[in-house]
Design a protein around this motif. Sequence first.
Motif, PDB file in Angstrom:
ATOM      1  N   ALA A 159      32.653  37.582  47.076  1.00  0.00           N
ATOM      2  CA  ALA A 159      33.863  38.389  46.937  1.00  0.00           C
ATOM      3  C   ALA A 159      33.523  39.854  46.747  1.00  0.00           C
ATOM      4  O   ALA A 159      32.605  40.202  45.995  1.00  0.00           O
ATOM      5  CB  ALA A 159      34.693  37.881  45.765  1.00  0.00           C
ATOM      6  N   GLY A 160      34.264  40.719  47.434  1.00  0.00           N
ATOM      7  CA  GLY A 160      34.005  42.144  47.329  1.00  0.00           C
ATOM      8  C   GLY A 160      34.871  42.922  48.301  1.00  0.00           C
ATOM      9  O   GLY A 160      36.047  42.602  48.500  1.00  0.00           O
ATOM     10  N   SER A 161      34.286  43.908  48.951  1.00  0.00           N
ATOM     11  CA  SER A 161      35.040  44.806  49.828  1.00  0.00           C
ATOM     12  C   SER A 161      35.276  44.227  51.216  1.00  0.00           C
ATOM     13  O   SER A 161      35.928  44.858  52.042  1.00  0.00           O
ATOM     14  CB  SER A 161      34.296  46.145  49.964  1.00  0.00           C
ATOM     15  OG  SER A 161      32.998  45.940  50.506  1.00  0.00           O
ATOM     16  N   VAL A 162      34.744  43.020  51.500  1.00  0.00           N
ATOM     17  CA  VAL A 162      34.975  42.366  52.797  1.00  0.00           C
ATOM     18  C   VAL A 162      35.534  40.961  52.574  1.00  0.00           C
ATOM     19  O   VAL A 162      36.653  40.659  52.976  1.00  0.00           O
ATOM     20  CB  VAL A 162      33.689  42.308  53.646  1.00  0.00           C
ATOM     21  CG1 VAL A 162      34.003  41.744  55.035  1.00  0.00           C
ATOM     22  CG2 VAL A 162      33.063  43.684  53.770  1.00  0.00           C
ATOM     23  N   ALA A 163      34.761  40.096  51.947  1.00  0.00           N
ATOM     24  CA  ALA A 163      35.235  38.738  51.643  1.00  0.00           C
ATOM     25  C   ALA A 163      36.169  38.791  50.434  1.00  0.00           C
ATOM     26  O   ALA A 163      35.830  39.395  49.414  1.00  0.00           O
ATOM     27  CB  ALA A 163      34.062  37.814  51.365  1.00  0.00           C
ATOM     28  N   PRO A 164      37.338  38.141  50.518  1.00  0.00           N
ATOM     29  CA  PRO A 164      38.260  38.189  49.379  1.00  0.00           C
ATOM     30  C   PRO A 164      37.873  37.275  48.232  1.00  0.00           C
ATOM     31  O   PRO A 164      38.257  37.519  47.095  1.00  0.00           O
ATOM     32  CB  PRO A 164      39.590  37.740  49.999  1.00  0.00           C
ATOM     33  CG  PRO A 164      39.202  36.901  51.168  1.00  0.00           C
ATOM     34  CD  PRO A 164      37.932  37.491  51.701  1.00  0.00           C
ATOM     35  N   PRO A 216      37.779  46.735  56.745  1.00  0.00           N
ATOM     36  CA  PRO A 216      36.807  45.681  56.433  1.00  0.00           C
ATOM     37  C   PRO A 216      37.316  44.644  55.443  1.00  0.00           C
ATOM     38  O   PRO A 216      36.835  43.519  55.434  1.00  0.00           O
ATOM     39  CB  PRO A 216      35.620  46.456  55.848  1.00  0.00           C
ATOM     40  CG  PRO A 216      36.225  47.706  55.296  1.00  0.00           C
ATOM     41  CD  PRO A 216      37.364  48.051  56.213  1.00  0.00           C
ATOM     42  N   GLN A 217      38.290  45.028  54.591  1.00  0.00           N
ATOM     43  CA  GLN A 217      38.735  44.105  53.550  1.00  0.00           C
ATOM     44  C   GLN A 217      39.539  42.943  54.111  1.00  0.00           C
ATOM     45  O   GLN A 217      40.546  43.122  54.786  1.00  0.00           O
ATOM     46  CB  GLN A 217      39.594  44.842  52.516  1.00  0.00           C
ATOM     47  CG  GLN A 217      40.127  43.954  51.387  1.00  0.00           C
ATOM     48  CD  GLN A 217      39.016  43.398  50.515  1.00  0.00           C
ATOM     49  OE1 GLN A 217      38.356  44.137  49.784  1.00  0.00           O
ATOM     50  NE2 GLN A 217      38.790  42.087  50.563  1.00  0.00           N
ATOM     51  N   GLY A 218      39.071  41.733  53.833  1.00  0.00           N
ATOM     52  CA  GLY A 218      39.797  40.539  54.227  1.00  0.00           C
ATOM     53  C   GLY A 218      40.730  40.081  53.126  1.00  0.00           C
ATOM     54  O   GLY A 218      40.543  40.410  51.949  1.00  0.00           O
ATOM     55  N   TRP A 243      38.140  49.331  66.817  1.00  0.00           N
ATOM     56  CA  TRP A 243      37.519  48.765  65.618  1.00  0.00           C
ATOM     57  C   TRP A 243      36.041  49.137  65.623  1.00  0.00           C
ATOM     58  O   TRP A 243      35.310  48.841  66.567  1.00  0.00           O
ATOM     59  CB  TRP A 243      37.656  47.244  65.608  1.00  0.00           C
ATOM     60  CG  TRP A 243      37.667  46.660  64.228  1.00  0.00           C
ATOM     61  CD1 TRP A 243      36.775  46.891  63.232  1.00  0.00           C
ATOM     62  CD2 TRP A 243      38.635  45.754  63.688  1.00  0.00           C
ATOM     63  NE1 TRP A 243      37.098  46.177  62.108  1.00  0.00           N
ATOM     64  CE2 TRP A 243      38.247  45.467  62.354  1.00  0.00           C
ATOM     65  CE3 TRP A 243      39.788  45.140  64.198  1.00  0.00           C
ATOM     66  CZ2 TRP A 243      38.959  44.603  61.532  1.00  0.00           C
ATOM     67  CZ3 TRP A 243      40.490  44.280  63.371  1.00  0.00           C
ATOM     68  CH2 TRP A 243      40.088  44.023  62.052  1.00  0.00           C
ATOM     69  N   THR A 244      35.565  49.814  64.585  1.00  0.00           N
ATOM     70  CA  THR A 244      34.182  50.268  64.530  1.00  0.00           C
ATOM     71  C   THR A 244      33.263  49.165  64.012  1.00  0.00           C
ATOM     72  O   THR A 244      33.691  48.276  63.270  1.00  0.00           O
ATOM     73  CB  THR A 244      34.029  51.495  63.619  1.00  0.00           C
ATOM     74  OG1 THR A 244      34.358  51.118  62.273  1.00  0.00           O
ATOM     75  CG2 THR A 244      34.964  52.623  64.076  1.00  0.00           C
ATOM     76  N   THR A 245      31.997  49.238  64.401  1.00  0.00           N
ATOM     77  CA  THR A 245      31.013  48.256  63.935  1.00  0.00           C
ATOM     78  C   THR A 245      30.883  48.277  62.417  1.00  0.00           C
ATOM     79  O   THR A 245      30.718  47.238  61.783  1.00  0.00           O
ATOM     80  CB  THR A 245      29.646  48.532  64.576  1.00  0.00           C
ATOM     81  OG1 THR A 245      29.773  48.466  66.002  1.00  0.00           O
ATOM     82  CG2 THR A 245      28.609  47.527  64.125  1.00  0.00           C
ATOM     83  N   ALA A 246      30.988  49.468  61.832  1.00  0.00           N
ATOM     84  CA  ALA A 246      30.845  49.602  60.382  1.00  0.00           C
ATOM     85  C   ALA A 246      31.943  48.863  59.627  1.00  0.00           C
ATOM     86  O   ALA A 246      31.752  48.485  58.465  1.00  0.00           O
ATOM     87  CB  ALA A 246      30.848  51.074  59.990  1.00  0.00           C
ATOM     88  N   ASN A 247      33.097  48.645  60.273  1.00  0.00           N
ATOM     89  CA  ASN A 247      34.213  47.958  59.629  1.00  0.00           C
ATOM     90  C   ASN A 247      34.429  46.539  60.140  1.00  0.00           C
ATOM     91  O   ASN A 247      35.331  45.841  59.673  1.00  0.00           O
ATOM     92  CB  ASN A 247      35.510  48.750  59.833  1.00  0.00           C
ATOM     93  CG  ASN A 247      35.532  50.047  59.053  1.00  0.00           C
ATOM     94  OD1 ASN A 247      34.859  50.184  58.042  1.00  0.00           O
ATOM     95  ND2 ASN A 247      36.301  51.011  59.525  1.00  0.00           N
ATOM     96  N   ASP A 248      33.635  46.127  61.115  1.00  0.00           N
ATOM     97  CA  ASP A 248      33.830  44.827  61.760  1.00  0.00           C
ATOM     98  C   ASP A 248      33.458  43.707  60.792  1.00  0.00           C
ATOM     99  O   ASP A 248      32.297  43.572  60.398  1.00  0.00           O
ATOM    100  CB  ASP A 248      32.964  44.742  63.020  1.00  0.00           C
ATOM    101  CG  ASP A 248      33.290  43.533  63.883  1.00  0.00           C
ATOM    102  OD1 ASP A 248      33.631  42.473  63.326  1.00  0.00           O
ATOM    103  OD2 ASP A 248      33.187  43.641  65.117  1.00  0.00           O
ATOM    104  N   PRO A 249      34.409  42.854  60.377  1.00  0.00           N
ATOM    105  CA  PRO A 249      34.089  41.803  59.407  1.00  0.00           C
ATOM    106  C   PRO A 249      33.106  40.772  59.945  1.00  0.00           C
ATOM    107  O   PRO A 249      32.397  40.130  59.161  1.00  0.00           O
ATOM    108  CB  PRO A 249      35.452  41.178  59.106  1.00  0.00           C
ATOM    109  CG  PRO A 249      36.281  41.471  60.314  1.00  0.00           C
ATOM    110  CD  PRO A 249      35.819  42.814  60.790  1.00  0.00           C
ATOM    111  N   CYS A 250      33.058  40.614  61.276  1.00  0.00           N
ATOM    112  CA  CYS A 250      32.097  39.659  61.842  1.00  0.00           C
ATOM    113  C   CYS A 250      30.673  40.120  61.577  1.00  0.00           C
ATOM    114  O   CYS A 250      29.817  39.331  61.171  1.00  0.00           O
ATOM    115  CB  CYS A 250      32.327  39.517  63.346  1.00  0.00           C
ATOM    116  SG  CYS A 250      33.924  38.786  63.779  1.00  0.00           S
ATOM    117  N   GLY A 255      26.379  38.913  60.000  1.00  0.00           N
ATOM    118  CA  GLY A 255      25.097  39.530  60.292  1.00  0.00           C
ATOM    119  C   GLY A 255      25.099  40.332  61.575  1.00  0.00           C
ATOM    120  O   GLY A 255      26.047  40.318  62.374  1.00  0.00           O
ATOM    121  N   SER A 256      24.012  41.058  61.786  1.00  0.00           N
ATOM    122  CA  SER A 256      23.875  41.938  62.946  1.00  0.00           C
ATOM    123  C   SER A 256      24.047  41.172  64.251  1.00  0.00           C
ATOM    124  O   SER A 256      23.504  40.079  64.421  1.00  0.00           O
ATOM    125  CB  SER A 256      22.497  42.604  62.912  1.00  0.00           C
ATOM    126  OG  SER A 256      22.294  43.411  64.046  1.00  0.00           O
TER     127      SER A 256
END
Length: 351
Positions: A159-164, A216-218, A243-250, A255-256
């Motif tokens: 949990a954080g700025s991407v995964a809720p 990025p936040q889900g 959608w930028t790579t830096a914000n892409d949740p995938c 991972g890269s």
Amino acid sequence: MRNTLLIIAGMMLFIMVFVSPVFAAVSVSVSGGAWAIGTIGPESVSISDSDKWTVTNNSGAAEYIYISVASTGSWTASTDGTQTANQFVLREDDASGNLISSTAYVLKGESFANNETYSFGLYFKAPPEGSEEGSHTLTITLTASTFACGSLMTVIHTAGSVAPVTKTVNYGTVLTSLTGTEQCWITQNLGATQQATSATDTTEASAGWYWQFNRPQGYKHDGTTRTPSTGFITGTINQDSDWTTANDPCALLLGSGWRLPTSTEWTNADSTGGWTNYTTAYASVLKLHRAGCLVRADGSLGAVGTYGYYHSSNQYSDTYEYFLFIQTTTACEMYTTYKSNAFTARCLKDI
């Protein structure tokens, strides 16, 4: 007494090592415990002797190493970095065995550089019945091989700025040329605990998480509560950008190399797969279903089991995006809508 743990990182991999010390006088034994290595688990683990572990990981993604020491028997982990009788502490050392950080004890987690060696000290007081001096060294060597699409991919979300929320997900993967190019896709929504059981599956476990465009936040929604409860942008997102790579949740969660599909890729997949309605979309190897969305007015959950909305990585305008729209019985095609609606995400990786 001191027990030294050396980590030789062949590349940055995820490994949670549970070292369970069992003390009889000065002896130390180490068991494998519950290993969680890489994104899909270890391909092999070999032990050449009691001190050396060699772990081969199937994932090639850059990840992290976390090390923890668990209490066992009458021994307990120190909470302040010091030790009394029958207490131990794990902390990071420099090359000379000196403590680097007085706060780095019991649990240590950081990004490890490629082909570097890191030293951790397991410090403990001798039990009352023993006073011998001694030390012990453990060496763990990590190597990575190419990820094989079609295998399960186990990902630990925090949990954080991407995964809720924090949870471990086993993602199915499939190699397909639906877009006209052979690519690896996950076969369930990002954040979904399971693949959808039907085209009209209404469970949170199959829906996964929802994202607003280029954010990025889900968000998780269980039908009653949205998590996180704050941060959702109501009204209009006005931003002239794909959608930028830096914000892409995938990329951020898997991972890269992992990313959201482009609008062209969705269009090609729709055409190649013959997705004419919700039943044909679900019958495909991707098992797309109608997981609904979070509506932009207030972030509430809507249209679950009725419509499916899948993000593309492309904008239509500064306030609108392209998305794959799965309707009831009439159509499955690309549409445009406000960027502030939160939709599900399906990820792919170029091979």
